[in-house]
Write a protein that holds these residues in place. Structure first.
Motif, PDB file in Angstrom:
ATOM      1  N   LYS A 107      48.305  10.295  30.106  1.00 47.06           N
ATOM      2  CA  LYS A 107      48.653  10.242  28.473  1.00 47.06           C
ATOM      3  C   LYS A 107      48.080   9.535  27.769  1.00 47.06           C
ATOM      4  CE  LYS A 107      53.317  11.827  29.345  1.00 47.06           C
ATOM      5  NZ  LYS A 107      54.958  11.399  28.658  1.00 47.06           N
ATOM      6  N   LYS A 108      47.406   8.344  28.238  1.00 43.46           N
ATOM      7  CA  LYS A 108      47.049   6.847  27.955  1.00 43.46           C
ATOM      8  C   LYS A 108      45.124   7.365  27.816  1.00 43.46           C
ATOM      9  CE  LYS A 108      51.426   4.136  27.550  1.00 43.46           C
ATOM     10  NZ  LYS A 108      51.509   2.610  28.548  1.00 43.46           N
ATOM     11  N   LYS A 109      45.025   7.864  28.745  1.00 54.24           N
ATOM     12  CA  LYS A 109      43.780   7.809  29.907  1.00 54.24           C
ATOM     13  C   LYS A 109      43.420   6.661  29.955  1.00 54.24           C
ATOM     14  CE  LYS A 109      42.779  12.222  27.092  1.00 54.24           C
ATOM     15  NZ  LYS A 109      41.651  12.833  26.425  1.00 54.24           N
ATOM     16  N   THR A 110      44.465   5.803  30.524  1.00 53.51           N
ATOM     17  CA  THR A 110      44.017   4.553  31.012  1.00 53.51           C
ATOM     18  C   THR A 110      43.997   4.504  33.119  1.00 53.51           C
ATOM     19  OG1 THR A 110      46.128   4.224  30.520  1.00 53.51           O
ATOM     20  CG2 THR A 110      44.470   3.346  29.128  1.00 53.51           C
ATOM     21  N   LYS A 111      43.059   3.700  33.608  1.00 52.40           N
ATOM     22  CA  LYS A 111      43.067   3.418  34.461  1.00 52.40           C
ATOM     23  C   LYS A 111      43.926   2.275  35.013  1.00 52.40           C
ATOM     24  CE  LYS A 111      38.412   5.549  36.424  1.00 52.40           C
ATOM     25  NZ  LYS A 111      37.417   5.391  36.133  1.00 52.40           N
ATOM     26  N   HIS A 112      44.797   1.999  36.384  1.00 56.23           N
ATOM     27  CA  HIS A 112      45.820   1.092  36.765  1.00 56.23           C
ATOM     28  C   HIS A 112      43.898  -0.170  36.858  1.00 56.23           C
ATOM     29  CE1 HIS A 112      47.554  -2.494  39.355  1.00 56.23           C
ATOM     30  NE2 HIS A 112      48.554  -1.258  38.434  1.00 56.23           N
ATOM     31  N   TRP A 113      44.460  -1.552  36.994  1.00 59.33           N
ATOM     32  CA  TRP A 113      43.297  -2.538  36.730  1.00 59.33           C
ATOM     33  C   TRP A 113      42.746  -2.730  38.301  1.00 59.33           C
ATOM     34  CZ3 TRP A 113      43.967  -5.959  40.966  1.00 59.33           C
ATOM     35  CH2 TRP A 113      45.094  -6.405  41.780  1.00 59.33           C
ATOM     36  N   LEU A 114      43.582  -1.760  39.172  1.00 61.05           N
ATOM     37  CA  LEU A 114      43.509  -2.074  40.902  1.00 61.05           C
ATOM     38  C   LEU A 114      42.651  -1.214  40.873  1.00 61.05           C
ATOM     39  CD1 LEU A 114      43.655  -2.909  43.814  1.00 61.05           C
ATOM     40  CD2 LEU A 114      45.634  -1.492  44.333  1.00 61.05           C
ATOM     41  N   LEU A 115      42.922  -0.598  40.383  1.00 60.81           N
ATOM     42  CA  LEU A 115      41.684   1.215  40.457  1.00 60.81           C
ATOM     43  C   LEU A 115      40.834   0.691  39.925  1.00 60.81           C
ATOM     44  CD1 LEU A 115      40.567   4.037  41.530  1.00 60.81           C
ATOM     45  CD2 LEU A 115      42.482   5.179  39.205  1.00 60.81           C
ATOM     46  N   LYS A 116      40.631  -0.024  38.667  1.00 56.28           N
ATOM     47  CA  LYS A 116      39.165  -0.342  38.366  1.00 56.28           C
ATOM     48  C   LYS A 116      38.818  -1.309  38.857  1.00 56.28           C
ATOM     49  CE  LYS A 116      41.008  -0.059  32.695  1.00 56.28           C
ATOM     50  NZ  LYS A 116      41.314  -0.607  31.425  1.00 56.28           N
ATOM     51  N   TRP A 117      38.786  -2.537  39.864  1.00 59.88           N
ATOM     52  CA  TRP A 117      38.563  -3.454  40.087  1.00 59.88           C
ATOM     53  C   TRP A 117      37.771  -2.450  41.715  1.00 59.88           C
ATOM     54  CZ3 TRP A 117      40.041  -3.993  45.246  1.00 59.88           C
ATOM     55  CH2 TRP A 117      38.816  -5.380  46.684  1.00 59.88           C
ATOM     56  N   ALA A 118      38.180  -1.817  42.358  1.00 59.14           N
ATOM     57  CA  ALA A 118      37.989  -1.172  43.574  1.00 59.14           C
ATOM     58  C   ALA A 118      36.914  -0.518  43.005  1.00 59.14           C
ATOM     59  CB  ALA A 118      38.617  -0.208  43.836  1.00 59.14           C
ATOM     60  N   GLU A 119      36.553   1.083  41.786  1.00 55.05           N
ATOM     61  CA  GLU A 119      35.514   1.463  41.769  1.00 55.05           C
ATOM     62  C   GLU A 119      34.097   0.413  41.341  1.00 55.05           C
ATOM     63  OE1 GLU A 119      37.892   5.848  39.811  1.00 55.05           O
ATOM     64  OE2 GLU A 119      37.138   3.635  38.739  1.00 55.05           O
ATOM     65  N   ALA A 120      34.307  -1.043  40.937  1.00 58.60           N
ATOM     66  CA  ALA A 120      33.583  -1.832  40.474  1.00 58.60           C
ATOM     67  C   ALA A 120      32.994  -2.683  41.959  1.00 58.60           C
ATOM     68  CB  ALA A 120      33.786  -2.638  38.972  1.00 58.60           C
ATOM     69  N   ALA A 121      33.982  -3.051  42.787  1.00 59.83           N
ATOM     70  CA  ALA A 121      33.973  -3.812  43.193  1.00 59.83           C
ATOM     71  C   ALA A 121      32.555  -4.103  44.399  1.00 59.83           C
ATOM     72  CB  ALA A 121      35.327  -3.741  44.157  1.00 59.83           C
ATOM     73  N   GLY A 122      31.843  -2.835  44.676  1.00 54.47           N
ATOM     74  CA  GLY A 122      30.553  -3.113  45.638  1.00 54.47           C
ATOM     75  C   GLY A 122      31.219  -1.896  46.769  1.00 54.47           C
ATOM     76  N   PRO A 123      30.029  -2.016  48.043  1.00 59.67           N
ATOM     77  CA  PRO A 123      29.489  -0.980  49.097  1.00 59.67           C
ATOM     78  C   PRO A 123      31.037  -1.440  49.858  1.00 59.67           C
ATOM     79  CG  PRO A 123      27.933  -2.781  49.312  1.00 59.67           C
ATOM     80  CD  PRO A 123      28.937  -2.672  48.044  1.00 59.67           C
ATOM     81  N   GLY A 124      31.506  -2.488  50.022  1.00 62.07           N
ATOM     82  CA  GLY A 124      32.982  -2.771  51.027  1.00 62.07           C
ATOM     83  C   GLY A 124      34.408  -2.472  50.671  1.00 62.07           C
ATOM     84  N   VAL A 125      34.047  -1.435  49.317  1.00 63.72           N
ATOM     85  CA  VAL A 125      35.466  -1.673  49.048  1.00 63.72           C
ATOM     86  C   VAL A 125      35.276   0.249  48.197  1.00 63.72           C
ATOM     87  CG1 VAL A 125      37.840  -1.079  46.785  1.00 63.72           C
ATOM     88  CG2 VAL A 125      36.269  -3.925  47.715  1.00 63.72           C
ATOM     89  N   HIS A 126      36.114   1.252  49.053  1.00 68.07           N
ATOM     90  CA  HIS A 126      36.171   2.149  49.425  1.00 68.07           C
ATOM     91  C   HIS A 126      37.102   3.188  48.602  1.00 68.07           C
ATOM     92  CE1 HIS A 126      33.122   1.545  52.135  1.00 68.07           C
ATOM     93  NE2 HIS A 126      33.916   0.413  52.733  1.00 68.07           N
ATOM     94  N   VAL A 127      36.967   3.895  47.612  1.00 61.51           N
ATOM     95  CA  VAL A 127      38.215   4.270  46.608  1.00 61.51           C
ATOM     96  C   VAL A 127      38.339   5.960  47.291  1.00 61.51           C
ATOM     97  CG1 VAL A 127      38.590   4.849  44.262  1.00 61.51           C
ATOM     98  CG2 VAL A 127      37.747   2.889  45.175  1.00 61.51           C
ATOM     99  N   LEU A 128      39.132   6.411  47.575  1.00 58.89           N
ATOM    100  CA  LEU A 128      39.239   7.856  47.563  1.00 58.89           C
ATOM    101  C   LEU A 128      40.504   8.632  46.802  1.00 58.89           C
ATOM    102  CD1 LEU A 128      38.413   8.432  51.543  1.00 58.89           C
ATOM    103  CD2 LEU A 128      37.717   8.878  49.673  1.00 58.89           C
ATOM    104  N   ALA A 129      40.542   9.380  45.902  1.00 59.19           N
ATOM    105  CA  ALA A 129      41.292  10.218  45.237  1.00 59.19           C
ATOM    106  C   ALA A 129      42.137  11.101  46.261  1.00 59.19           C
ATOM    107  CB  ALA A 129      40.681  10.086  44.522  1.00 59.19           C
TER     108      ALA A 129
END
Length: 328
Positions: A107-129
């Motif tokens: 609705k708000k088209k916003t991401k949770h801070w944890l997702l924002k951090w994970a996506e920008a954190a670098g190769p050590g953090v893996h994000v899977l939807a």
């Protein structure tokens, strides 16, 4: 960050997330060794408990696995500033898996801070939807899953079944097994088989009758319908279906209050128009506030089931008894 191993699994497909975690655990070695090197938190742990689990040295293994479910639920406002440095300091020998629901507010088209951090954190953090498949994706999933189960699903049959179950993979799994048994694994499943055997998700047994009885406050009728369903279906799958049904009712009520008609609701939720019509009629039995409270109660019970505080059967009976006893 390169030496850190943090995994963020998020989305509504609970079965897929569980399967991915199980695959990671299997890589730790034989079952006994894997169990010894795995720590699971089914609710947000204290920072001290999480630090203790992540800092523990693996036992006869290269890695240990720490799984945290629902970390973002009810986090205090100051937690973000503490957790990010903590994540970035986890030893390379620990694989930390954060299992979360959807972290994107459509609705708000916003991401949770944890997702924002994970996506920008670098190769050590893996994000899977892990999003539930809809439309063409569900059709493809049904055909692939049917093949895995040792059968074949014609494209028209897969499309017909996808229209009936929406994005409910658990219902899809059950319907596939039922249909494969119906054709005896001897021939492909045709669209006519789906018409003859399958019902819209939530209508197995008298599921809609159960919700109607709850809406009317008819405890005796609701308990009767629940008992029949529990005889017919796997209890965990039934509970997930109950949660999913009330999630759809809540979404339908919100759309209806925004003056959307049944066709708009079907399009917005990606479901069959017949199902949207029935959901809209049922949603009118509940106020929006009541549906929000019901859904929260179901999620609370879900947490209690996962932590072993309550059995699925008792959880459903308690829920039905309490809801049918009050006006909604």
């Amino acid at each position: 960050m390169a030496d850190v191993s943090v995994y963020l699994f998020y989305g509504d497909d609970e079965a897929a997330k569980q399967s991915e975690v199980a695959a990671m655990q299997a890589k730790l070695g034989d079952p006994a060794l894997a169990a010894a090197n795995t720590t699971t938190f089914d609710m947000a742990p204290s920072l001290e408990a999480l630090r203790g689990a992540t800092q523990t040295v693996p036992f006869l293994s290269e890695h240990r696995l720490v799984v945290v479910r629902g970390l973002t639920k009810d986090l205090p406002p100051n937690t973000r500033a503490i957790l990010i440095p903590f994540f970035e300091a986890i030893p390379a020998s620990t694989q930390l898996v954060l299992v979360e629901p959807s972290l994107f507010d459509k609705k708000k088209k916003t991401k949770h801070w944890l997702l924002k951090w994970a996506e920008a954190a670098g190769p050590g953090v893996h994000v899977l939807a892990f999003d539930l498949p809809e439309g063409a994706e569900m059709v493809a999933w049904l055909q692939a899953r049917g093949k895995e189960l040792g059968g074949e699903l014609r494209p028209q049959a897969a499309a017909a079944l996808a229209q009936l179950i929406g994005s409910d993979k658990l219902a899809g799994e059950q319907e596939l097994q039922k249909l494969l048994a119906y054709v005896g694994y001897a021939r492909p499943i045709e669209a006519a088989d789906v018409t003859a055997i399958s019902l819209p998700s939530g209508e197995h047994g008298d599921f809609f009758a159960l919700i109607d009885a709850l809406g009317a406050g008819n405890r005796a009728r609701a308990m009767q319908m629940l008992e029949a369903l529990m005889q017919e279906r796997d209890l965990i799958m039934l509970y997930f279906s109950l949660v999913g049904h009330f999630r759809l009712l809540l979404q339908t009520r919100e759309l209806a209050q925004a003056r959307k008609n049944d066709a708009d609701i079907a399009k917005a939720l990606g479901i069959h128009p017949y199902r949207a019509e029935k959901l809209a009629a049922q949603a009118r039995r509940f106020s929006l506030e009541a549906l929000e409270a019901i859904y929260k109660r179901l999620l609370d019970l879900d947490e209690q089931i996962k932590t072993g505080e309550i059995e699925p059967e008792l959880a459903m009976e308690t829920f039905v008894a309490s809801l049918s006893a009050q006006a909604v």
